[in-house]
Design a protein around this motif. Structure first.
Motif, PDB file in Angstrom:
ATOM      1  N   UNK A   1       0.834  -0.934   0.035  1.00  8.86           N
ATOM      2  CA  UNK A   1       0.440   0.354  -0.157  1.00  8.86           C
ATOM      3  C   UNK A   1       1.138   1.482  -0.185  1.00  8.86           C
ATOM      4  N   UNK A   2       0.611   2.506  -0.439  1.00  7.94           N
ATOM      5  CA  UNK A   2       1.173   3.876  -0.467  1.00  7.94           C
ATOM      6  C   UNK A   2       2.167   4.437   0.838  1.00  7.94           C
ATOM      7  N   UNK A   3       0.267   3.695   1.766  1.00 10.18           N
ATOM      8  CA  UNK A   3       1.208   4.051   3.236  1.00 10.18           C
ATOM      9  C   UNK A   3       2.410   2.714   3.929  1.00 10.18           C
ATOM     10  N   UNK A   4       2.722   1.790   3.457  1.00 14.09           N
ATOM     11  CA  UNK A   4       3.532   1.172   4.184  1.00 14.09           C
ATOM     12  C   UNK A   4       4.831   1.215   2.464  1.00 14.09           C
ATOM     13  N   UNK A   5       4.491   1.607   1.093  1.00 15.71           N
ATOM     14  CA  UNK A   5       5.885   2.297   0.829  1.00 15.71           C
ATOM     15  C   UNK A   5       6.727   3.158   1.474  1.00 15.71           C
ATOM     16  N   UNK A   6       5.745   4.124   2.155  1.00 14.77           N
ATOM     17  CA  UNK A   6       6.441   5.334   2.798  1.00 14.77           C
ATOM     18  C   UNK A   6       7.545   4.563   4.131  1.00 14.77           C
ATOM     19  N   UNK A   7       7.126   3.903   4.524  1.00 16.01           N
ATOM     20  CA  UNK A   7       7.359   3.451   5.788  1.00 16.01           C
ATOM     21  C   UNK A   7       8.645   2.811   5.287  1.00 16.01           C
ATOM     22  N   UNK A   8       8.427   1.706   4.463  1.00 18.14           N
ATOM     23  CA  UNK A   8       9.649   1.297   3.659  1.00 18.14           C
ATOM     24  C   UNK A   8      10.716   1.788   3.776  1.00 18.14           C
ATOM     25  N   UNK A   9      10.031   3.192   3.150  1.00 15.94           N
ATOM     26  CA  UNK A   9      11.148   4.121   2.097  1.00 15.94           C
ATOM     27  C   UNK A   9      12.376   4.682   3.318  1.00 15.94           C
ATOM     28  N   UNK A  10      11.381   5.406   3.983  1.00 20.29           N
ATOM     29  CA  UNK A  10      12.355   5.629   5.217  1.00 20.29           C
ATOM     30  C   UNK A  10      13.113   4.710   6.254  1.00 20.29           C
ATOM     31  N   UNK A  11      12.737   3.239   6.623  1.00 24.57           N
ATOM     32  CA  UNK A  11      13.070   2.566   6.834  1.00 24.57           C
ATOM     33  C   UNK A  11      14.850   1.403   6.348  1.00 24.57           C
ATOM     34  N   UNK A  12      14.405   2.368   4.937  1.00 24.06           N
ATOM     35  CA  UNK A  12      15.975   2.313   4.325  1.00 24.06           C
ATOM     36  C   UNK A  12      16.632   2.996   3.931  1.00 24.06           C
ATOM     37  N   UNK A  13      16.072   4.335   4.385  1.00 24.32           N
ATOM     38  CA  UNK A  13      16.497   6.078   4.100  1.00 24.32           C
ATOM     39  C   UNK A  13      17.192   5.950   2.650  1.00 24.32           C
ATOM     40  N   UNK A  14      15.632   5.901   2.202  1.00 24.67           N
ATOM     41  CA  UNK A  14      16.055   5.814   0.895  1.00 24.67           C
ATOM     42  C   UNK A  14      15.661   7.672   0.003  1.00 24.67           C
ATOM     43  N   UNK A  15      15.620   8.096  -0.744  1.00 26.12           N
ATOM     44  CA  UNK A  15      15.329   9.542  -1.694  1.00 26.12           C
ATOM     45  C   UNK A  15      13.931   9.452  -2.256  1.00 26.12           C
ATOM     46  N   UNK A  16      13.474   9.738  -1.095  1.00 27.15           N
ATOM     47  CA  UNK A  16      11.517  10.016  -1.582  1.00 27.15           C
ATOM     48  C   UNK A  16      11.341  10.737  -3.183  1.00 27.15           C
TER      49      UNK A  16
END
Length: 888
Positions: A306-321
Motif C-alpha cells: 500500500x502507499x503507506x507501507x511504501x512510505x514506511x519502507x522508504x524511511x526504513x531503508x533511508x531512500x530518497x522519496x
C-alpha cells in the motif's frame, strides 16, 4: 629413380572458369621405407613434413590458445588474424593438419566461402593462407577500411574525452598501417588532413595550429603524432572502467527493449508475451527484496505494498522519496514533481496518495483493476522467414520473426550456445501486459551473422540480446495451398514449413533487413508477399472468419493495517544503532569462509591461503593476448616516462628478491591445469596525494570474453571491526598511537595449485619475448584478498591470546584493515601493548611501520624516530591533519 604421379585436385575461382593444377612427380628413391610411403600416398595426399614439436613448443601449447580469432573477411581484422596464426604456428609447432582444423573453426562468412573447397587437404593450408591474403589482406584494403573508420567515427566533443581518445587512436592506427604498407602517398593527402582536423573541437583545432607551427612540412603523420600526445594526456585523467556508471540517456536506450504483444492461435499465457517497454535493470540489488536485476522503483513486491507501507519502507531503508535511491546526504538531482492528479509535491509517483504524501494511515479501500486481453484464432500469418545463422562453431538453420514493434533484436539462449557465441553478461528486464515483468539475469549482449536460406551474403547483427525463451507463436505455411487460394503468390520463391517456432526476433534496430524491396499484394483479406534482404516472406490475413475469446486479469489490493506489525516496525527503526543487528551469512559467504578456513595453513612465520573460488570447477578463456596487449601499452607509457620505467623495473627486481614472484618454470606450466591458467595484466598507479610513490598493480578485473579472475572469486564475509567503534576508542584516552602493516597482502602466500591463476608477463626489453612470471603472494587487485587477510590476522592473534591477551584483543578489535589505532591512559601501558602487538604481528610476517603518536616518549620506547613536527589529528576544516585509514 622410382617416380609416380600424384593427382592434386585444386580449383581456383576465376569468374566461371576453373583450372586444375597439373600432376606433380615425386621422387621416392630418396625416401626411406619406400614401399610403406608408396602405399600411404595411394590412400591420402601428401602433406608438408613437420617434425615433432620440441619441449618448448609443447610448453607453449599449455599457455597459448590453440583457437584462432574469428575471421569473416573484414580487412580490418586481417592483421590480428594473420599475426596470431603465424605466431602460434611458430611458437607451438602446429602442423598443416592442425592448422587446417584451426582454420575450419575460425573462418566464417565470405572468408570461409572463398576457401571452403580447399579446406580438406592439409597440404593446401599454405595456399589457403595466400588466397586469404590476396583476397582480404592486401595493404590497400586495410588502409581503405581504416580510412572509412576514421571518416565514420563521430566528431569528438570537448566535454567527452573518451570520444577524443577513440578518434586519436583511430588516427594513430591509420598512420601506422600506412607506413607499414609503404603507402606514404596517403600521408600527404591535404584533403584528408583537413577533413580530420575539422572533426576536432574548436579548442583542439587551436592547439593543433600552435603545434604544427614548429614543422616545415605538415602531413597526416604530423597530425598522428599530435593526436598521440592528446591521447596520452586524456587517458591520464579518464577512467575507462568506472565502478558506478551514470544512468545517462544513452545507457537507458542501450538497456531497454520495446517488444510488441503477439496473438497466438491458442489463449496466450501473458507471463510470456512481451508488450510494453521497460528499462533494463542495473546490476545492483533491490534494497526492498534483496534480489538482483532491478531497483526499488521497478520491484514488483514493492508495488504490491500500500502507499503507506511504501512510505514506511522508504524511511526504513533511508531512500530518497523523490528518486527512491539511497544517495546519502548528497542532494537529489531529480527536480520533477509527482504530477498525479495535479500533485505538486516532490515525491515519486509510487508514493502518491489522494490523502497527501505525509499521511501515514489511509482510509481502507479495495482497488480492482481489470485488464481485458483479446485472443483471436483468425488464420493470420506473421512475418516469419527461414534464415541461416553463423557463429564461432558453425551455422544453423532456423526461423526469424521480423517485428518492427521491437527496438531490440532478441535470440534464444540455446541457439547462441549452439553457435558457440559468447558475449558480455548484461541483465535485461522485459514487461508485458497486466504489468507483468520478467528479469533475464543471464542475458548476454552478442554479435552474430545472418543470411537468408541459400544466400551467400552475410549480414551482421550487433547488440543482440539473449533470452531464455522468446515465446513466439508457432506457424505453418503450405505454398501450394496458398497459390491455389491466392493466385498473386504464384512464382514467389517461398518454401513450405510446418509448425515452426522462431528462435530470433529481429527488431527495428536492424530494420534494414526487414525493409520491403518488392511487394506483391492481392485483393481483400489476402496475404502479401514481400522481398527483403533475407529473402521472400508471406504474411497477413488468410480469411475473414474469426473465433474470439477473452481473458480477464483482476488485481485486488487491500489497505488493511496491522497495528501490531506497524508498532514492531517502529521500534525496529528506533533501535537502529543501539542493539547490534543479527548477522547471518549468505550461502556465498558461508562457502567463502569454509574455503578460507580449510585452505589457510601456517608455514613458519607466514600463512598460506587459497583463492576463494565461486565454483569448484573453473574454466578460463585464453588471457595471454590480453595480458600481452596491456604489457605493450605499459611499455609505451614507460618509454615516454623514463622515471616510471626505472621505478617499475626496480620494483620488479625487489619482488623477485623478496619472494613475491618468480619466473615460471616450463615444468610448472606443463603440469598446470590449462583450464585454470590466467594472466594478470600489469599496471602502475599513482596516488595523487603521494605523487612520488608508484605502485605496481595486477588487474584482476580485466576481462576476456566477459570473464575475469575477480568474476570467478568470492569476496568473502565482512570481518572488519566497526569503524565508529575504533574511532570512539581512539579518542577515549590521552595517549594515542597509530601504525599500519607494511605490504599486508603480500605477506600471504598462495598455495601451489592456485598460483597458476596468477601468471603475468614481464620483460626488460620490448624487443624480447615476454617472460612468464608467477605471483606467489596475494595481490592488491584480488577481490578475496581483504577477507583472507582479516581472517589470517585474527587467527594469528588468537594463537597468542593466552600470552598477550590485551595485544590479541587490540589486533582483533582496534585494527581497520591494516591500520592500528588505539589510545591509552599512560605511556607505560601504551608501550607494553604496542610492543606486544608488534611481536604478534611479526609471527605472521606482518611488519608494523609508520608509527605515530602524540607522545614522543612513547615513540622512543618503541624505538621509533622522533617526529620532526607535531601531527594534528583534528577535524577542523582547513586545518593541518594527519591522514589515517586511507589506502595508499
Amino acid at each position: 629413380m622410382i617416380t609416380r604421379k600424384v593427382y592434386q585436385p585444386e580449383h581456383r575461382s576465376t569468374g566461371e572458369q576453373t583450372r586444375e593444377i597439373p600432376p606433380r612427380t615425386v621422387d621416392l628413391s630418396q625416401c626411406p621405407r619406400q614401399s610403406e610411403n608408396l602405399q600411404l600416398n595411394q590412400v591420402m595426399p601428401p602433406s608438408r613434413s613437420v617434425s615433432a614439436p620440441s619441449q618448448q613448443q609443447l610448453a607453449a601449447r599449455q599457455s597459448l590458445a590453440k583457437e584462432l580469432p574469428r575471421f569473416s573477411g573484414d580487412p580490418a581484422d586481417w592483421p590480428i588474424f594473420i599475426s596470431n596464426y603465424r605466431y602460434t604456428t611458430e611458437a607451438c609447432g602446429f602442423s598443416d593438419g592442425e592448422n587446417m582444423l584451426r582454420l575450419q573453426r575460425c573462418l566464417t562468412g565470405p572468408a570461409l566461402e572463398t576457401v571452403r573447397s580447399r579446406l580438406v587437404l592439409p597440404a593446401a593450408v599454405p595456399q589457403v593462407i595466400e588466397t586469404l591474403r590476396m583476397r582480404f589482406g592486401r595493404p590497400e584494403l586495410l588502409i581503405n577500411a581504416l580510412l572509412r573508420k576514421v571518416r565514420e567515427i563521430p566528431a569528438p566533443r570537448s566535454d567527452r574525452l573518451e570520444g577524443l581518445i577513440d578518434f586519436g587512436m583511430a588516427v594513430q592506427a591509420l598512420c601506422d598501417h600506412i607506413e607499414a604498407a609503404n603507402e606514404r602517398a596517403h600521408l600527404s593527402n591535404p584533403s584528408l588532413l583537413q577533413e580530420l582536423v575539422a572533426k576536432l573541437p574548436a579548442d583542439q583545432r587551436m592547439m593543433w595550429a600552435g603545434y604544427k607551427r614548429g614543422f616545415q612540412h605538415v602531413d597526416l603523420k604530423t597530425f598522428g603524432d599530435y593526436m598521440a600526445s592528446v591521447v596520452q594526456d586524456a587517458t591520464s585523467v579518464v577512467s575507462f572502467e568506472p565502478e558506478v556508471k551514470k544512468n545517462s540517456a544513452r545507457d537507458r536506450l542501450k538497456n531497454k527493449g520495446f517488444v510488441n504483444t503477439h496473438a497466438t492461435d491458442k489463449p496466450t499465457n501473458f507471463s510470456d508475451s512481451p508488450k510494453e517497454p521497460k528499462e533494463s535493470a542495473k546490476r545492483s540489488d533491490c534494497l526492498h527484496c534483496n534480489q538482483d536485476g532491478h531497483r526499488v522503483r521497478e520491484c514488483g513486491a514493492f508495488k504490491q505494498l500500500t502507499v503507506d507501507d511504501r512510505w514506511r519502507r522508504v524511511r526504513a531503508l533511508q531512500l530518497c522519496q523523490n528518486c527512491l535511491f539511497n544517495h546519502g546526504r548528497r542532494a537529489c538531482r531529480g527536480r520533477k514533481t509527482c504530477d498525479i492528479e495535479g500533485c505538486q509535491f516532490r515525491h515519486h509517483p509510487l508514493l502518491h496518495s489522494p490523502s497527501g504524501p505525509s499521511k501515514l494511515i489511509a482510509p481502507k479501500v479495495q482497488v480492482a483493476e481489470n485488464h481485458t486481453h483479446h485472443h483471436s484464432n483468425a488464420s493470420t500469418l506473421f512475418r516469419i522467414i527461414p534464415v541461416t545463422v553463423y557463429g564461432k562453431d558453425g551455422s544453423l538453420n532456423t526461423f526469424a520473426f521480423l517485428d518492427e514493434g521491437s527496438d531490440l533484436t532478441l535470440v534464444e539462449n540455446d541457439l547462441a550456445t549452439a553457435l558457440g557465441v559468447n558475449g558480455t553478461p548484461h541483465p535485461l528486464c522485459l514487461r508485458w501486459t497486466s504489468d507483468t515483468s520478467r528479469i533475464e539475469n543471464d542475458s548476454r549482449q552478442i554479435t552474430i551473422e545472418i543470411a537468408g536460406i541459400g544466400q551467400t551474403k552475410l549480414h551482421k547483427l550487433v547488440n543482440v540480446r539473449t533470452v531464455s525463451n522468446l515465446g513466439l507463436p508457432r506457424q505453418s505455411f503450405q505454398m501450394k495451398e496458398a497459390v491455389r487460394l491466392y493466385p498473386h503468390l504464384k512464382g514467389i520463391p517461398v518454401s513450405s514449413y510446418q509448425n515452426v517456432k522462431p528462435k530470433i526476433l529481429i527488431g527495428i534496430d536492424n530494420l534494414r533487413l526487414a525493409l520491403p524491396l518488392k511487394i506483391r499484394e492481392g485483393d481483400g483479406a489476402a496475404p502479401v508477399a514481400v522481398k527483403t534482404r533475407l529473402g521472400w516472406c508471406v504474411y497477413g490475413p488468410r480469411g475473414n472468419s474469426k473465433r474470439e475469446s477473452y481473458s480477464f486479469h483482476v488485481c485486488k489490493c487491500s489497505c488493511d493495517e496491522d497495528l501490531q506489525a506497524t508498532v514492531k516496525e517502529f521500534f525496529e527503526i528506533e533501535s537502529a544503532g543501539v542493539i547490534p543487528p543479527e548477522t547471518s551469512l549468505s550461502k556465498e559467504d558461508q562457502r567463502a569462509l569454509t574455503i578460507i578456513e580449510t585452505t589457510t595453513k601456517r608455514r613458519g612465520n607466514r600463512f598460506e591461503k587459497g583463492l576463494v573460488w565461486k565454483e569448484d570447477h573453473v574454466e578460463f578463456p585464453d588471457s595471454y593476448p590480453m595480458a600481452l596487449r596491456r604489457l605493450e601499452c605499459l611499455e609505451r607509457r614507460m618509454d615516454r616516462n623514463p622515471k616510471l620505467k626505472e621505478n617499475l623495473h626496480r620494483q620488479m627486481r625487489e619482488y623477485e628478491a623478496k619472494g613475491y614472484a618468480h619466473k615460471a618454470m616450463p615444468e610448472e606450466l606443463e603440469a598446470a591445469n590449462p583450464r585454470r591458467i590466467w594472466y594478470l595484466p600489469v599496471g602502475a598507479v599513482v596516488n595523487p596525494k603521494k605523487p612520488g610513490k608508484i605502485r605496481m598493480v595486477w588487474d584482476a578485473a580485466a576481462k576476456v570474453n566477459g570473464v575475469s579472475l575477480n568474476g570467478a572469486l568470492l569476496k568473502g564475509p565482512d570481518q572488519l571491526s566497526s569503524l565508529p567503534g575504533i574511532l570512539f576508542r581512539f579518542r577515549l584516552y590521552c595517549i594515542a598511537v597509530s601504525s599500519d602493516v607494511k605490504e599486508m597482502f603480500h605477506q600471504l602466500r598462495i598455495r601451489d595449485e592456485d598460483k597458476i591463476s596468477q601468471l603475468f608477463l614481464w620483460r626488460n626489453n620490448p624487443s624480447e619475448k615476454p617472460t612468464v612470471y608467477m605471483m606467489d603472494v596475494a595481490t592488491f587487485g584480488s577481490t578475496c584478498s581483504p577477507a583472507s587477510a582479516q581472517f589470517i590476522k585474527n587467527r594469528n592473534a588468537e594463537q597468542y591470546a593466552e600470552l598477550h591477551p590485551e595485544a590479541a584483543k587490540a589486533i582483533v578489535h582496534d585494527h581497520y584493515v591494516d591500520d592500528y589505532l588505539a589510545s591509552f591512559s599512560s605511556v607505560e601501558e601504551a608501550a607494553k601493548v604496542a610492543s606486544d602487538v608488534r611481536y604478534i604481528h611479526g609471527k605472521a610476517g606482518f611488519n608494523l611501520h609508520n608509527w605515530r603518536s602524540n607522545s614522543s616518549i612513547l615513540l622512543q620506547k618503541l624505538g621509533e624516530i622522533q617526529q620532526e613536527a607535531v601531527k594534528q589529528l583534528n577535524l577542523v576544516e582547513g586545518g593541518n591533519t594527519e591522514r589515517v585509514l586511507v589506502r595508499d
